[in-house]
Scaffold this motif. Sequence first.
Motif, PDB file in Angstrom:
ATOM      1  N   UNK A 242       4.512  -6.709  -1.903  1.00 30.32           N
ATOM      2  CA  UNK A 242       3.547  -7.681  -1.369  1.00 30.32           C
ATOM      3  C   UNK A 242       3.550  -7.667   0.152  1.00 30.32           C
ATOM      4  N   UNK A 243       4.738  -7.595   0.754  1.00 33.38           N
ATOM      5  CA  UNK A 243       4.828  -7.598   2.224  1.00 33.38           C
ATOM      6  C   UNK A 243       4.153  -6.347   2.794  1.00 33.38           C
ATOM      7  N   UNK A 244       4.358  -5.229   2.142  1.00 30.51           N
ATOM      8  CA  UNK A 244       3.732  -3.982   2.575  1.00 30.51           C
ATOM      9  C   UNK A 244       2.228  -4.011   2.357  1.00 30.51           C
ATOM     10  N   UNK A 245       1.797  -4.532   1.219  1.00 29.04           N
ATOM     11  CA  UNK A 245       0.365  -4.614   0.939  1.00 29.04           C
ATOM     12  C   UNK A 245      -0.332  -5.556   1.924  1.00 29.04           C
ATOM     13  N   UNK A 246       0.349  -6.634   2.309  1.00 26.74           N
ATOM     14  CA  UNK A 246      -0.224  -7.527   3.314  1.00 26.74           C
ATOM     15  C   UNK A 246      -0.390  -6.833   4.653  1.00 26.74           C
ATOM     16  N   UNK A 247       0.606  -6.013   5.035  1.00 25.44           N
ATOM     17  CA  UNK A 247       0.518  -5.271   6.297  1.00 25.44           C
ATOM     18  C   UNK A 247      -0.594  -4.230   6.255  1.00 25.44           C
ATOM     19  N   UNK A 248      -0.946  -3.764   5.063  1.00 27.97           N
ATOM     20  CA  UNK A 248      -1.985  -2.750   4.930  1.00 27.97           C
ATOM     21  C   UNK A 248      -3.347  -3.234   5.419  1.00 27.97           C
ATOM     22  N   UNK A 249      -3.533  -4.540   5.466  1.00 31.20           N
ATOM     23  CA  UNK A 249      -4.828  -5.092   5.886  1.00 31.20           C
ATOM     24  C   UNK A 249      -4.944  -5.269   7.396  1.00 31.20           C
ATOM     25  N   UNK A 250      -3.892  -4.963   8.149  1.00 25.16           N
ATOM     26  CA  UNK A 250      -3.951  -5.085   9.605  1.00 25.16           C
ATOM     27  C   UNK A 250      -5.092  -4.215  10.139  1.00 25.16           C
ATOM     28  N   UNK A 251      -5.976  -4.784  10.963  1.00 27.52           N
ATOM     29  CA  UNK A 251      -7.160  -4.028  11.412  1.00 27.52           C
ATOM     30  C   UNK A 251      -6.872  -3.049  12.548  1.00 27.52           C
ATOM     31  N   UNK A 252      -6.004  -2.105  12.285  1.00 31.67           N
ATOM     32  CA  UNK A 252      -5.658  -1.054  13.240  1.00 31.67           C
ATOM     33  C   UNK A 252      -5.721   0.274  12.497  1.00 31.67           C
TER      34      UNK A 252
ATOM     35  N   UNK B 210       2.666  -0.839   7.242  1.00 28.77           N
ATOM     36  CA  UNK B 210       1.239  -0.557   7.083  1.00 28.77           C
ATOM     37  C   UNK B 210       1.006   0.726   6.286  1.00 28.77           C
ATOM     38  N   UNK B 211       1.696   1.802   6.642  1.00 26.17           N
ATOM     39  CA  UNK B 211       1.456   3.088   5.990  1.00 26.17           C
ATOM     40  C   UNK B 211       1.912   3.070   4.532  1.00 26.17           C
ATOM     41  N   UNK B 212       3.079   2.474   4.287  1.00 25.82           N
ATOM     42  CA  UNK B 212       3.541   2.372   2.905  1.00 25.82           C
ATOM     43  C   UNK B 212       2.603   1.462   2.107  1.00 25.82           C
ATOM     44  N   UNK B 213       2.177   0.366   2.745  1.00 25.58           N
ATOM     45  CA  UNK B 213       1.297  -0.577   2.060  1.00 25.58           C
ATOM     46  C   UNK B 213      -0.041   0.034   1.678  1.00 25.58           C
ATOM     47  N   UNK B 214      -0.590   0.879   2.539  1.00 23.36           N
ATOM     48  CA  UNK B 214      -1.878   1.491   2.232  1.00 23.36           C
ATOM     49  C   UNK B 214      -1.770   2.550   1.147  1.00 23.36           C
ATOM     50  N   UNK B 215      -0.551   2.946   0.834  1.00 22.22           N
ATOM     51  CA  UNK B 215      -0.350   3.923  -0.239  1.00 22.22           C
ATOM     52  C   UNK B 215       0.047   3.266  -1.563  1.00 22.22           C
ATOM     53  N   UNK B 216       0.180   1.937  -1.578  1.00 23.21           N
ATOM     54  CA  UNK B 216       0.581   1.241  -2.806  1.00 23.21           C
ATOM     55  C   UNK B 216      -0.543   1.330  -3.842  1.00 23.21           C
ATOM     56  N   UNK B 217      -0.272   1.831  -5.038  1.00 19.47           N
ATOM     57  CA  UNK B 217      -1.305   1.884  -6.076  1.00 19.47           C
ATOM     58  C   UNK B 217      -1.710   0.479  -6.526  1.00 19.47           C
ATOM     59  N   UNK B 218      -2.939   0.344  -6.980  1.00 20.03           N
ATOM     60  CA  UNK B 218      -3.431  -0.958  -7.443  1.00 20.03           C
ATOM     61  C   UNK B 218      -2.571  -1.496  -8.579  1.00 20.03           C
ATOM     62  N   UNK B 219      -2.131  -0.624  -9.464  1.00 23.99           N
ATOM     63  CA  UNK B 219      -1.298  -1.075 -10.588  1.00 23.99           C
ATOM     64  C   UNK B 219       0.008  -1.668 -10.089  1.00 23.99           C
ATOM     65  N   UNK B 220       0.645  -1.011  -9.117  1.00 21.32           N
ATOM     66  CA  UNK B 220       1.905  -1.529  -8.579  1.00 21.32           C
ATOM     67  C   UNK B 220       1.705  -2.894  -7.941  1.00 21.32           C
ATOM     68  N   UNK B 221       0.612  -3.066  -7.204  1.00 19.03           N
ATOM     69  CA  UNK B 221       0.327  -4.354  -6.583  1.00 19.03           C
ATOM     70  C   UNK B 221       0.108  -5.421  -7.642  1.00 19.03           C
TER      71      UNK B 221
END
Length: 474
Positions: free
Chosen positions: A320-330, A346-357
Amino acid sequence: MTALHDHTALELHQLLQRGDVSPVELTEHYLARIERLNPEVGAFATVTPEAAVERARQVTSQLPKAAPLWGLPLADKDLHRRAGVPAGFGSRAFTGFVPDDSDELVRAVDAAGAVSLGKSQTPEFGLPSYTEGAGVPPTRNPWKLSLGAGGSSGGAAAAVASGMLPFAPGSDGGGSIRIPAASCGLVGVKPSRGRVPAGSGLTSLAGLGVAGPIARTVADAALLLDGLIAPTGYPAAHRFSVRAPGDDGPFLGAAIRGEGRFQVGVMTDSPWDDAYEIVIAAEARAALEVGIEALDGLGHGIEAMAPVPEPGYAAAFRTIWQAGAATIPVDGEAEALLEPLTRWLLLVGRAVPARQLAEALAWLSGFEERVIRRFASFDAVLTPALALTPRPVGWYDPDDGERNFGQQVQFTPFTSFVNVAGLPAITVPVSETVDGVPMGVQLIGRPGGEATLFALAAQIERRARRSRRTPALW
């Protein structure tokens, strides 16, 4: 004669109401103190003296004294936009950004009659539990400048502890109010999910992030929380059908009276125990004993809670913490401006699969239910506020995001699960280390149980009999 900054916020409120001091006089006093102390402490990202004085004049002439925070100075955390004021979010990627409009929380403190003196310092996007980063001086602990102030509301806590503000709002998605409050010897309140309309947590991923107060006394924290909840007076104007259950406030009365006898559980395990080596320092255990002795001496029921393993917590929360960082507008080349911890998240979060989230969200929802059932027989649960003493500036690994995350967990394992469960919590200073750095305890309440927490915290505050002094440096 007592200096204005030595008064509590409640005392300043009374002085303002009687006309013994004006909003302009109070604003100018705190601005002068900021000018003198902030270069050494690093509590403010931006100071807005001209706008603050003009706002104080506006409050005096245009707002009724009935406004709950009428004329009281504070600062906006630099995660919250205020129109016309630089908003850096603690990041080099947003250097020079000036928003055209204000966030809802900023509008709420304005409606309550407060006077903003600027923006309090925060680490990058509020992600770490310390307030340090590239390109800006670290925010230092006013009790010992070689130590950090905690985070992510570190600037707010350092400003209040050093007397540059009477109190300040913060935000808390994993402990970001309670960690710096405990580090700096203050009272910090994380409200129930849904309690504060302008910072309810209901729009954040997994419902983690809420707004709340940082203050020097329990009553001051209640005063600010009432202003955040109902800036134009109770009843509060909630925008969602879901809201915190229980007493709707105001909470200042409960904090002042400090009445009642309650059943309190004592918890020393954390849901991080299966994934990290969590060691509770002697100073943290000593503070917990002070809290236990205070409550026992006041006639409350005290019961030690058996550990309950939660081996899935670390993986679910990290997702969840990684997925939240994935939304940073950078994006793109600007990512190079981010701190290593932020970039890793951010990078790990943007690679999280939808199922894992989806699975992490479902797991944490079940965890919330288990925590509430576990706590159901208690009016409140007592834990250490921090596992370790406040950390030295530069203690966290600046280059290895994975190791940095682990260090944060070891420092503060008792806070994030409260956000996951949506429960209210309050930290109260009760003791000091041998070199005079405050240590505190945390009380966790039932859903909507802020009134009980304020009553218990007020009793501990009186029993501990800690002075309201500011750090001896000033």
